[in-house]
Scaffold this active site. Structure first.
Site, PDB file in Angstrom:
ATOM      1  N   SER A 134     -29.313 -15.037 -73.395  1.00  8.53           N
ATOM      2  CA  SER A 134     -29.333 -16.450 -73.019  1.00  8.53           C
ATOM      3  C   SER A 134     -27.961 -17.024 -73.317  1.00  8.53           C
ATOM      4  CB  SER A 134     -30.463 -17.150 -73.793  1.00  8.53           C
ATOM      5  OG  SER A 134     -30.482 -18.532 -73.539  1.00  8.53           O
ATOM      6  N   TYR A 148     -27.170 -24.185 -64.924  1.00  4.39           N
ATOM      7  CA  TYR A 148     -27.069 -23.050 -65.857  1.00  4.39           C
ATOM      8  C   TYR A 148     -27.935 -23.307 -67.092  1.00  4.39           C
ATOM      9  CZ  TYR A 148     -24.624 -19.648 -68.919  1.00  4.39           C
ATOM     10  OH  TYR A 148     -24.308 -18.621 -69.770  1.00  4.39           O
ATOM     11  N   LYS A 152     -31.144 -21.083 -68.255  1.00  5.49           N
ATOM     12  CA  LYS A 152     -31.192 -20.424 -69.570  1.00  5.49           C
ATOM     13  C   LYS A 152     -32.381 -20.949 -70.391  1.00  5.49           C
ATOM     14  CE  LYS A 152     -27.527 -17.610 -69.508  1.00  5.49           C
ATOM     15  NZ  LYS A 152     -27.679 -16.138 -69.442  1.00  5.49           N
TER      16      LYS A 152
HETATM   17  N1  LIG Z   1     -19.043 -15.035 -72.454  1.00 11.58           N
HETATM   18  C1  LIG Z   1     -19.640 -16.048 -73.008  1.00 11.58           C
HETATM   19  O1  LIG Z   1     -19.036 -16.859 -73.712  1.00 11.58           O
HETATM   20  C2  LIG Z   1     -21.128 -16.235 -72.831  1.00 11.58           C
HETATM   21  C3  LIG Z   1     -21.735 -17.225 -73.585  1.00 11.58           C
HETATM   22  C4  LIG Z   1     -23.099 -17.424 -73.468  1.00 11.58           C
HETATM   23  C5  LIG Z   1     -23.833 -16.626 -72.610  1.00 11.58           C
HETATM   24  N2  LIG Z   1     -23.227 -15.662 -71.873  1.00 11.58           N
HETATM   25  C6  LIG Z   1     -24.042 -14.849 -70.990  1.00 11.58           C
HETATM   26  O2  LIG Z   1     -23.679 -13.506 -71.167  1.00 11.58           O
HETATM   27  C7  LIG Z   1     -24.020 -12.765 -69.998  1.00 11.58           C
HETATM   28  C8  LIG Z   1     -22.836 -11.881 -69.620  1.00 11.58           C
HETATM   29  O3  LIG Z   1     -21.748 -12.691 -69.232  1.00 11.58           O
HETATM   30  P1  LIG Z   1     -20.243 -12.319 -69.621  1.00 11.58           P
HETATM   31  O4  LIG Z   1     -19.775 -13.347 -70.560  1.00 11.58           O
HETATM   32  O5  LIG Z   1     -20.126 -10.914 -69.982  1.00 11.58           O
HETATM   33  O6  LIG Z   1     -19.522 -12.634 -68.225  1.00 11.58           O
HETATM   34  P2  LIG Z   1     -18.868 -11.663 -67.132  1.00 11.58           P
HETATM   35  O7  LIG Z   1     -17.766 -10.874 -67.727  1.00 11.58           O
HETATM   36  O8  LIG Z   1     -18.585 -12.562 -65.979  1.00 11.58           O
HETATM   37  O9  LIG Z   1     -20.046 -10.648 -66.767  1.00 11.58           O
HETATM   38  C9  LIG Z   1     -21.157 -11.058 -66.020  1.00 11.58           C
HETATM   39  C10 LIG Z   1     -21.768  -9.836 -65.399  1.00 11.58           C
HETATM   40  O10 LIG Z   1     -22.949 -10.231 -64.684  1.00 11.58           O
HETATM   41  C11 LIG Z   1     -22.872  -9.634 -63.393  1.00 11.58           C
HETATM   42  N3  LIG Z   1     -23.685 -10.356 -62.416  1.00 11.58           N
HETATM   43  C12 LIG Z   1     -23.566 -11.629 -61.999  1.00 11.58           C
HETATM   44  N4  LIG Z   1     -24.531 -11.909 -61.093  1.00 11.58           N
HETATM   45  C13 LIG Z   1     -25.267 -10.781 -60.953  1.00 11.58           C
HETATM   46  C14 LIG Z   1     -26.406 -10.421 -60.199  1.00 11.58           C
HETATM   47  N5  LIG Z   1     -26.985 -11.273 -59.336  1.00 11.58           N
HETATM   48  N6  LIG Z   1     -26.916  -9.169 -60.331  1.00 11.58           N
HETATM   49  C15 LIG Z   1     -26.341  -8.279 -61.166  1.00 11.58           C
HETATM   50  N7  LIG Z   1     -25.246  -8.541 -61.892  1.00 11.58           N
HETATM   51  C16 LIG Z   1     -24.723  -9.782 -61.789  1.00 11.58           C
HETATM   52  C17 LIG Z   1     -21.413  -9.580 -63.061  1.00 11.58           C
HETATM   53  O11 LIG Z   1     -21.213  -8.616 -62.054  1.00 11.58           O
HETATM   54  P3  LIG Z   1     -20.189  -8.744 -60.831  1.00 11.58           P
HETATM   55  O12 LIG Z   1     -18.984  -7.962 -61.283  1.00 11.58           O
HETATM   56  O13 LIG Z   1     -20.923  -8.088 -59.705  1.00 11.58           O
HETATM   57  O14 LIG Z   1     -19.934 -10.194 -60.600  1.00 11.58           O
HETATM   58  C18 LIG Z   1     -20.852  -9.144 -64.405  1.00 11.58           C
HETATM   59  O15 LIG Z   1     -21.019  -7.756 -64.583  1.00 11.58           O
HETATM   60  C19 LIG Z   1     -24.418 -13.793 -68.952  1.00 11.58           C
HETATM   61  O16 LIG Z   1     -25.819 -13.860 -68.850  1.00 11.58           O
HETATM   62  C20 LIG Z   1     -23.851 -15.104 -69.514  1.00 11.58           C
HETATM   63  O17 LIG Z   1     -24.605 -16.212 -69.069  1.00 11.58           O
HETATM   64  C21 LIG Z   1     -21.874 -15.460 -71.967  1.00 11.58           C
END
Ligand SMILES: NC(=O)c1ccc[n+]([C@@H]2O[C@H](COP(=O)([O-])OP(=O)(O)OC[C@H]3O[C@@H](n4cnc5c(N)ncnc54)[C@H](OP(=O)(O)O)[C@@H]3O)[C@@H](O)[C@H]2O)c1
Length: 274
Positions: A134, A148, A152
């Site tokens: 989340s 978003y 979540k």
């Molecule tokens: N980084 C933060 O600060 C943070 C904070 C709170 C929560 N989160 C959560 O952490 C999770 C991972 O995000 P991240 O920070 O690692 O960002 P990220 O580097 O942008 O990675 C997101 C990943 O999700 C994939 N994705 C997006 N839409 C998709 C779909 N419909 N089906 C399958 N894959 C999909 C992307 O693939 P593509 O390469 O195909 O786009 C990418 O591999 C997310 O749920 C995000 O909401 C992140």
């Protein structure tokens, strides 16, 4: 025998770090991505432990195929990590029905669908762990991230109901609530097509804070996030919700205090109602 993982969204960021850490720990992983070519280097690093599959979590057929692939290649699924996600920037008035649906589909319906597919396997094993990624905004809100935040919150509600349903079946559910980690999240943030300038003063600072996250050494390290996930999966008992990172504790501590104050203030309006 090591654990068998299915992880979504492994092309970058947190999902990629979790898949690599699980493989480095000796477990077997089905690492998935919308474009599986992005996973080739991971597979080359751990040829015996990482299998890959194409998976867009919004595509029901690909979800079914990925779970079938996990059964075929790994023999089952012990840990499902619903990690895939992208953000949409926009205030409530700026976000269209279609844009809201897309956020819900990726962040809540996709994880629900995958949970529904792995639960029969986990029930028959009498064990399993569903880890839903989340955010701090799964339990609080920031202006400008309305869709978003909504998606979540939906994921957290589903997780809480699921935990109550499967607790007696040997299946665990954990909701991770990361603060800011250095990933592509900020740079891949989409903008709502409609823009209402009146909201810029409140949403603008949030937008600025989300840009430039990738490679930012002041933010959390995805590898440290992955270590937390491995510790949680290995532990006997864990809380349903786990904030990840010091900023997550600060945000959620302040938010819980504000909820408590609201709760007490609300009493003055409702006591006496029956
Ligand atoms: N980084 C933060 O600060 C943070 C904070 C709170 C929560 N989160 C959560 O952490 C999770 C991972 O995000 P991240 O920070 O690692 O960002 P990220 O580097 O942008 O990675 C997101 C990943 O999700 C994939 N994705 C997006 N839409 C998709 C779909 N419909 N089906 C399958 N894959 C999909 C992307 O693939 P593509 O390469 O195909 O786009 C990418 O591999 C997310 O749920 C995000 O909401 C992140």
């Amino acid at each position: 025998m090591g654990r068998r993982w299915l992880v979504t969204g492994c092309s970058s960021g947190l999902g990629r770090a979790v898949a690599a850490a699980a493989a480095a720990a000796g477990d077997s992983v089905l690492a998935t991505a919308r474009k599986p070519a992005a996973l080739h280097d991971l597979q080359r690093r751990y040829p015996d432990r990482i299998a890959t599959a194409a998976l867009d979590v919004c595509d029901p057929g690909q979800c079914e195929a990925a779970v079938a692939h996990a059964v075929d290649r790994l023999g089952g699924v012990d840990v499902l990590v619903n990690n895939a996600g992208t953000g949409l920037f926009g205030a409530v008035e700026e976000v269209s029905d279609q844009e809201l649906r897309e956020q819900l589909e990726t962040l809540a319906i996709g994880p629900w669908r995958l949970a529904r597919l792995v639960l029969p396997l986990m029930r028959s094993q009498g064990s399993g762990h569903i880890v839903n990624v989340s955010s701090v905004v799964g339990r609080m809100a920031l202006p400008g991230l309305a869709a978003y935040v909504t998606a979540k919150h939906a994921l957290e509600g589903m997780s809480q109901a699921l935990a109550a349903e499967v607790g007696g079946l040997g299946i665990r559910v954990t909701v991770l609530e990361p603060g800011q980690f250095a990933s592509r999240y900020g740079s891949s943030l989409a903008e709502a097509r409609s823009r209402v300038a009146a909201y810029d003063p409140v949403t603008g600072p949030v937008r600025e804070a989300l840009r430039g996250m990738e490679g930012n050494a002041d933010l959390g390290d995805p590898d440290r996030f992955a270590e937390v996930v491995l510790r949680i999966v290995a532990a006997d008992r864990t809380p349903l919700r786990v904030p990840v990172g010091p900023d997550a504790y600060a945000y959620l501590g302040a938010s819980d205090e504000a909820h408590r104050e609201d709760f007490e203030t609300a009493r003055t309006f409702t006591l006496g109602a029956s």
